[in-house]
Design a protein around this motif. Structure first.
Motif, short mmCIF file in Angstrom:
data_model
loop_
_atom_site.label_atom_id
_atom_site.label_comp_id
_atom_site.label_asym_id
_atom_site.label_seq_id
_atom_site.Cartn_x
_atom_site.Cartn_y
_atom_site.Cartn_z
N VAL A 105 0.85 -1.23 -0.03
CA VAL A 105 -0.19 -0.07 0.05
C VAL A 105 0.78 1.24 0.18
N LEU A 106 0.60 2.23 -0.80
CA LEU A 106 1.09 3.68 -0.82
C LEU A 106 0.16 4.62 -0.25
N ALA A 107 0.67 5.00 0.82
CA ALA A 107 -0.36 5.86 1.61
C ALA A 107 0.62 6.73 2.58
N PHE A 108 -0.12 7.80 3.30
CA PHE A 108 0.93 8.54 4.09
C PHE A 108 0.61 7.68 5.78
N LYS A 109 1.50 8.19 6.42
CA LYS A 109 1.46 7.52 7.61
C LYS A 109 0.24 7.40 8.44
N PRO A 110 -0.23 6.29 8.75
CA PRO A 110 -1.34 6.06 9.41
C PRO A 110 -1.66 6.82 10.89
N THR A 111 -2.74 7.00 11.24
CA THR A 111 -3.02 7.52 12.51
C THR A 111 -3.11 6.61 13.88
N GLN A 112 -3.00 5.21 13.26
CA GLN A 112 -3.25 4.09 14.10
C GLN A 112 -2.16 3.18 13.75
N ARG A 113 -1.98 2.18 14.91
CA ARG A 113 -1.04 1.04 14.56
C ARG A 113 -1.44 -0.11 14.21
N ASP A 147 0.82 25.80 10.50
CA ASP A 147 1.60 25.83 11.63
C ASP A 147 1.38 25.35 12.73
N THR A 148 1.87 23.96 12.93
CA THR A 148 1.63 23.12 13.95
C THR A 148 2.29 22.02 13.93
N PRO A 149 2.52 21.46 15.04
CA PRO A 149 3.84 20.65 15.02
C PRO A 149 3.04 18.98 14.61
N GLU A 150 1.75 19.09 14.51
CA GLU A 150 0.92 17.60 14.37
C GLU A 150 0.92 17.89 12.94
N ASN A 151 1.51 18.54 11.83
CA ASN A 151 1.04 18.55 10.66
C ASN A 151 1.79 17.65 9.62
N GLU A 152 2.55 16.63 10.07
CA GLU A 152 3.54 15.80 9.47
C GLU A 152 2.70 14.61 8.65
N MET A 153 3.03 14.41 7.37
CA MET A 153 2.33 13.34 6.85
C MET A 153 3.14 12.66 5.73
N GLU A 154 4.06 11.86 6.60
CA GLU A 154 5.08 11.14 5.70
C GLU A 154 4.54 10.04 4.96
N GLY A 155 5.03 10.13 3.62
CA GLY A 155 4.67 9.23 2.52
C GLY A 155 5.30 7.95 3.00
N CYS A 156 4.63 6.80 3.04
CA CYS A 156 5.15 5.58 3.21
C CYS A 156 4.59 4.55 2.24
N ILE A 157 5.57 3.52 2.24
CA ILE A 157 5.12 2.01 1.84
C ILE A 157 4.83 1.03 2.64
N HIS A 158 3.63 0.50 2.76
CA HIS A 158 3.16 -0.19 3.81
C HIS A 158 3.16 -1.70 3.15
#
Length: 301
Positions: A143-151, A257-268
């Motif tokens: 899967v190609l997606a951004f980092k999920p908010t859950q594990r 402008d917030t520390p929680e704005n990261e959305m790393e592109g990931c391979i799952h």
């Protein structure tokens, strides 16, 4: 016990509907019922409780299901490994992609198709939750997606590039000159947001949960291309990952402008599972693509 019987059992267990399971397995309902009865006879247990209104797994069925899935996954991994031993990139590659990740993918798809014409590509665009379920069932190879908010315990994620959740506006918009934008600065503007369940929206909701912002949401939709057309033709503001507007003209991404704005592109990918040569080659090409290199350069720069 045959692999096909386990496959039919798994599909019936997932749908809890013999008619739907038979249709998904491309067999008749009578054939599916017969195969499951044979499996029950061989195991000497009842796997389903059936009546005229519903189908439910018995305790024995619940116990068998994870072992059946593991057996099918192992058999498919064995087949993939033997197939790849031919040292030829052939067959089928199934890729899951979230909607907002799709602009990063186009270049690699075209390159891969030119280099490996014998490999058929099946690309599924769905929400993160749907794709992770497909990956766990081995319905996609990765899967190609951004980092999920859950594990997800069975899934490992590898960061491909850094990325940020951003306010997306048209060129010439009153906000377009800004380098960053605070949540409070969004309050005067009407928002066009991606629908709930999409990754950018999930990340945005996590930010919103921290305090009570007075935002004016005018429209929500799950089609990113239409969303961007609305942005280009109005003063609406949307919230998407900055990678979403790769190669898009007349729009600008302004990181929140917030520390929680990261959305790393990931391979799952599934943990401890054999990976096809075609999957490894596609991932290699993706890492070397202009789209990904630009994202990495922006991160380092």
């Amino acid at each position: 016990m045959e692999l096909r019987q386990l496959k039919y059992f798994i599909k019936a267990a997932e749908t809890l509907n013999f008619s739907e399971a038979a249709k998904a397995s491309f067999i008749t309902q009578s054939t599916l019922s017969q195969q499951i009865r044979q499996l029950e006879t061989e195991l000497d247990v009842q796997l389903f409780q059936r009546n005229s209104h519903e189908v439910a797994l018995t305790e024995a069925g619940e116990e068998l299901l994870p072992y059946a899935r593991h057996t099918i996954h192992s058999a498919e991994s064995c087949f993939d490994r033997l197939h790849d031993l031919k040292q030829m990139l052939t067959g089928t590659l199934n890729i899951g992609v979230t909607y907002t990740f799709s602009p990063i993918l186009t270049e690699t798809v075209l390159t891969f198709m030119q280099r490996y014409p014998q490999v058929k590509l099946n690309i599924y665009y769905k929400t993160m939750e749907e794709l992770m379920q497909m990956l766990e069932k081995r319905e996609v190879d990765f899967v190609l997606a951004f980092k999920p908010t859950q594990r997800y315990e069975q899934i490992e994620s590898h960061i491909l590039f850094d990325n940020h959740l951003s306010a997306i506006v048209r060129t010439g918009h009153p906000l377009s000159a800004k380098e960053k934008i605070s949540m409070n600065e969004l309050e005067p503007y009407e928002l066009a947001l991606p629908s709930r369940g999409l990754q950018a929206r999930n990340t945005f909701e996590c930010i919103l949960a921290q305090r009570d912002y007075r935002l004016k949401v005018r429209i929500e939709l799950n089609e990113v291309n239409i969303l961007l057309k609305l942005i280009k033709g109005s003063d609406l503001v949307t919230i998407l990952s900055e990678a979403t507007i790769h190669d898009e003209a007349d729009v600008k991404a302004i990181p929140l402008d917030t520390p929680e704005n990261e959305m790393e592109g990931c391979i799952h990918m599934l943990r401890n599972t054999y990976r096809k040569h075609s999957a490894q080659e596609f991932i290699r090409l993706l890492g070397e693509s202009k789209a990904v290199k630009e994202r990495r350069h922006n991160w380092l720069g």
